[in-house]
Design an enzyme around this catalytic site. Structure first.
Site, PDB file in Angstrom:
ATOM      1  N   THR A  29      -2.665  13.054   3.936  1.00 31.95           N
ATOM      2  CA  THR A  29      -2.797  11.852   3.121  1.00 31.95           C
ATOM      3  C   THR A  29      -4.237  11.825   2.619  1.00 31.95           C
ATOM      4  O   THR A  29      -5.090  12.576   3.105  1.00 31.95           O
ATOM      5  CB  THR A  29      -2.541  10.573   3.948  1.00 31.95           C
ATOM      6  OG1 THR A  29      -3.271  10.665   5.158  1.00 31.95           O
ATOM      7  CG2 THR A  29      -1.071  10.384   4.243  1.00 31.95           C
ATOM      8  N   ASP A  39      -0.371  19.451   9.514  1.00 31.88           N
ATOM      9  CA  ASP A  39      -0.404  18.096   8.951  1.00 31.88           C
ATOM     10  C   ASP A  39      -1.738  17.478   9.388  1.00 31.88           C
ATOM     11  O   ASP A  39      -1.878  17.002  10.509  1.00 31.88           O
ATOM     12  CB  ASP A  39       0.778  17.278   9.469  1.00 31.88           C
ATOM     13  CG  ASP A  39       0.757  15.844   8.934  1.00 31.88           C
ATOM     14  OD1 ASP A  39      -0.288  15.424   8.395  1.00 31.88           O
ATOM     15  OD2 ASP A  39       1.782  15.151   9.066  1.00 31.88           O
ATOM     16  N   LYS A  71      -7.181   8.302   4.674  1.00 37.62           N
ATOM     17  CA  LYS A  71      -7.657   8.088   6.054  1.00 37.62           C
ATOM     18  C   LYS A  71      -9.126   8.527   6.111  1.00 37.62           C
ATOM     19  O   LYS A  71      -9.961   7.923   5.449  1.00 37.62           O
ATOM     20  CB  LYS A  71      -6.747   8.824   7.030  1.00 37.62           C
ATOM     21  CG  LYS A  71      -5.297   8.299   6.988  1.00 37.62           C
ATOM     22  CD  LYS A  71      -4.436   8.905   8.059  1.00 37.62           C
ATOM     23  CE  LYS A  71      -3.056   8.287   8.106  1.00 37.62           C
ATOM     24  NZ  LYS A  71      -2.066   8.989   7.295  1.00 37.62           N
ATOM     25  N   ARG A 109      -4.537   5.421  -1.348  1.00 37.05           N
ATOM     26  CA  ARG A 109      -3.283   5.830  -0.733  1.00 37.05           C
ATOM     27  C   ARG A 109      -2.672   6.954  -1.558  1.00 37.05           C
ATOM     28  O   ARG A 109      -2.584   6.836  -2.783  1.00 37.05           O
ATOM     29  CB  ARG A 109      -2.312   4.636  -0.757  1.00 37.05           C
ATOM     30  CG  ARG A 109      -2.103   4.057   0.537  1.00 37.05           C
ATOM     31  CD  ARG A 109      -1.724   2.648   0.610  1.00 37.05           C
ATOM     32  NE  ARG A 109      -2.580   2.169   1.655  1.00 37.05           N
ATOM     33  CZ  ARG A 109      -2.463   2.552   2.921  1.00 37.05           C
ATOM     34  NH1 ARG A 109      -1.472   3.318   3.314  1.00 37.05           N
ATOM     35  NH2 ARG A 109      -3.324   2.139   3.811  1.00 37.05           N
ATOM     36  N   TYR A 121       3.409   8.025 -18.128  1.00 36.64           N
ATOM     37  CA  TYR A 121       4.366   8.935 -17.505  1.00 36.64           C
ATOM     38  C   TYR A 121       3.905  10.370 -17.715  1.00 36.64           C
ATOM     39  O   TYR A 121       3.502  10.730 -18.824  1.00 36.64           O
ATOM     40  CB  TYR A 121       5.756   8.779 -18.146  1.00 36.64           C
ATOM     41  CG  TYR A 121       6.685   7.945 -17.286  1.00 36.64           C
ATOM     42  CD1 TYR A 121       6.965   8.329 -15.980  1.00 36.64           C
ATOM     43  CD2 TYR A 121       7.271   6.783 -17.770  1.00 36.64           C
ATOM     44  CE1 TYR A 121       7.805   7.566 -15.181  1.00 36.64           C
ATOM     45  CE2 TYR A 121       8.105   6.018 -16.983  1.00 36.64           C
ATOM     46  CZ  TYR A 121       8.368   6.423 -15.677  1.00 36.64           C
ATOM     47  OH  TYR A 121       9.191   5.680 -14.885  1.00 36.64           O
ATOM     48  N   GLU A 158       5.612  13.446 -15.948  1.00 32.25           N
ATOM     49  CA  GLU A 158       6.407  14.394 -15.151  1.00 32.25           C
ATOM     50  C   GLU A 158       6.037  15.826 -15.512  1.00 32.25           C
ATOM     51  O   GLU A 158       5.906  16.152 -16.701  1.00 32.25           O
ATOM     52  CB  GLU A 158       7.909  14.209 -15.410  1.00 32.25           C
ATOM     53  CG  GLU A 158       8.517  13.098 -14.598  1.00 32.25           C
ATOM     54  CD  GLU A 158       8.736  11.856 -15.413  1.00 32.25           C
ATOM     55  OE1 GLU A 158       7.918  11.602 -16.321  1.00 32.25           O
ATOM     56  OE2 GLU A 158       9.734  11.163 -15.137  1.00 32.25           O
TER      57      GLU A 158
HETATM   58  N1  DSN Z   1       0.719   5.300   9.550  1.00 32.50           N
HETATM   59  C1  DSN Z   1      -0.134   6.438   9.788  1.00 32.50           C
HETATM   60  C2  DSN Z   1      -0.944   6.300  11.022  1.00 32.50           C
HETATM   61  O1  DSN Z   1      -1.294   5.188  11.334  1.00 32.50           O
HETATM   62  O2  DSN Z   1      -1.248   7.292  11.666  1.00 32.50           O
HETATM   63  C3  DSN Z   1       0.595   7.720   9.783  1.00 32.50           C
HETATM   64  O3  DSN Z   1       1.696   7.654   8.969  1.00 32.50           O
END
Ligand code: DSN
Length: 448
Positions: free
Chosen positions: A241, A214, A244, A250, A67, A69
């Site tokens: 994120t 974003d 990707k 993730r 933990y 925080e």
């Molecule tokens: N699920 C993601 C995508 O496939 O673009 C975005 O949240």
């Protein structure tokens, strides 16, 4: 040759999955099944990728026990020597890669990162200007079904011309003047063209809004230097994120410009205080204990993204996407905006095949090609049975596929659709896809 982990390797102590082999063969069977699926199939979902063995090791480390925080040097529990070190490392790498003043690496997902930004800067009822969902925007940019849409007022801009993907910046300016948003949001999850960040920022300045990007889909391309960095045009905030094109675990990050203050003290809502407002919004505003195993794995992925090989990877992702798009269009397919400038494309399945996106996703799934159905601009069909299919090249590029392989993949796809009613032919394509994939190892499975 790729080791076959579906055959029980006896797993002597200390080897891969030795503990699970002893204690939980049921869960192990699902993991090995997923490994087989990833190894034997083609991953064309634009938002997915394969992590390296190093990222996977960090993710499976003892940091999951802790933990922590708070933030480095300011935690609410003891025993933070190594969590502080790894989070500080991740922050420093993110700031260098994206050229910003601050990085919060704690959001456990992209949705949480966007929600944290809204709460850092807005009051209930305030307005955000974001891209329409069917034109490529994201659910968390104000889709009416989200909780955020009940709290804030989201208004949407669209493409001016769906044949080119051009955004109507004059209309955007007029809308901004009328609606007086506090945030102008540039970003997407199904838009295949580059945005004009300078135009967004100028409009934001004219109406006194902050500019937020974003970049979940293309942050890896930005890190590789093959896509434009919104901070170069004065953006205030970038969310992304990490799993990707960035090829990490993730997770998510909020990057910002401004002065980093003490997150334990509430600052005034000024642009210069954005980093501190964001830190407080993530914790204690939104989340409790951060996932330190995820943070460690993000640090590893950011380290990988700093290497020259990652630039080459980014270039190849783009080449592969352009090649796949050209192959499909040369073979009679209709793509939204008629091509791509990034890693993704949206196939209009109704115009191309007289089928909807769900049907095509299903046909391709059968032969081992994984894709995701997608809406097309102003889609008359509902999101669960939309008219389009989104394809992307980040994952196949990680496996080492090049332009000529995109033609083979395109051919498999078109054959599977043409022969959708011929079971024997479909099974033959399924076998061919498997054989083709065996030439391209999946990094995390081989340990690379
Ligand atoms: N699920 C993601 C995508 O496939 O673009 C975005 O949240």
């Amino acid at each position: 040759m790729i080791p076959d982990t579906t055959v029980n390797p006896l797993s002597p102590a200390g080897t891969r999955f030795s503990a699970l082999t002893r204690t939980d063969p049921d869960v192990l069977a699902t993991i090995l099944g997923e490994e087989r699926r990833e190894r034997e199939g083609v991953e064309l979902i634009a938002s997915e990728n394969y992590v390296s063995g190093a990222v996977l090791e960090a993710l499976g480390s003892v940091f999951t026990n802790k933990y922590s925080e708070g933030y480095p040097g300011k935690r609410y529990y003891g025993g933070q020597e190594f969590t502080d070190a790894v989070e500080t490392l991740a922050i420093a790498r993110a700031k260098t890669l994206f050229d910003c003043d601050h990085a919060n690496v704690q959001p456990s997902s992209g949705a949480g990162a966007n929600i944290a930004v809204y709460h850092a800067w807005l009051e209930p009822g305030d307005t955000v200007l974001g891209m329409d969902l069917t034109h490529g925007g994201h659910l968390t940019h104000g889709a009416p079904v989200t909780h955020m849409a009940k709290l804030f007022n989201f208004v949407r801009y669209k493409m001016k011309d769906i044949e080119t993907g051009e955004i109507d910046y004059d209309a955007l300016r007029e809308m901004a003047k009328q609606q007086k948003p506090k945030i102008i949001l540039a970003g997407f999850s199904a838009y295949p063209r580059e945005l004009n960040y300078r135009a967004f920022k100028e409009i934001a300045d004219e109406v006194g809004a902050i500019a937020m990007a974003d970049m979940a889909h293309i942050s890896g391309l930005i890190a590789a230097g093959v896509a434009h960095n919104p901070f170069d045009d004065g953006f205030n905030i970038m969310t992304t994120t990490t799993h990707k094109t960035l090829r990490g675990p993730r997770g998510a990050m909020i990057l910002s410009k401004g002065t980093v203050g003490n997150p334990l003290k509430a600052p005034e809502k000024t642009i210069d205080n954005l980093p501190t407002l964001i830190d407080r919004s993530v914790f204690p505003g939104l989340q409790g204990g951060p996932h330190m195993h995820q943070t460690a794995a993000i640090a590893v992925a950011l380290g990988e993204a700093m290497k020259p090989e990652f630039r080459e990877y980014g270039k190849q992702v783009l080449k592969n996407a352009k090649h796949l798009a050209a192959f499909l269009m040369n073979n009679g397919c209709k793509l939204v905006t008629n091509g791509t400038d990034n890693h993704l494309m949206v196939l209009d399945c109704i115009q191309s095949f007289g089928l909807d996106g769900k049907e095509v996703e299903h046909i391709l799934d059968f032969v081992g090609i994984t894709t995701s159905k997608s809406t097309i601009p102003d889609d008359p069909n509902p999101p669960f049975k939309p008219s389009g299919l989104r394809l992307g090249t980040p994952a196949v590029t990680t496996r080492g596929m090049k332009e000529k392989d995109m033609e083979i993949l395109g051919m498999f796809m078109l054959q599977a659709i043409t022969h959708k009613a011929d079971e024997t032919h479909r099974l033959k394509i399924q076998e061919e896809v498997k054989t083709f994939c065996s030439q391209f190892p999946v990094p995390g499975i081989t340990g690379r």
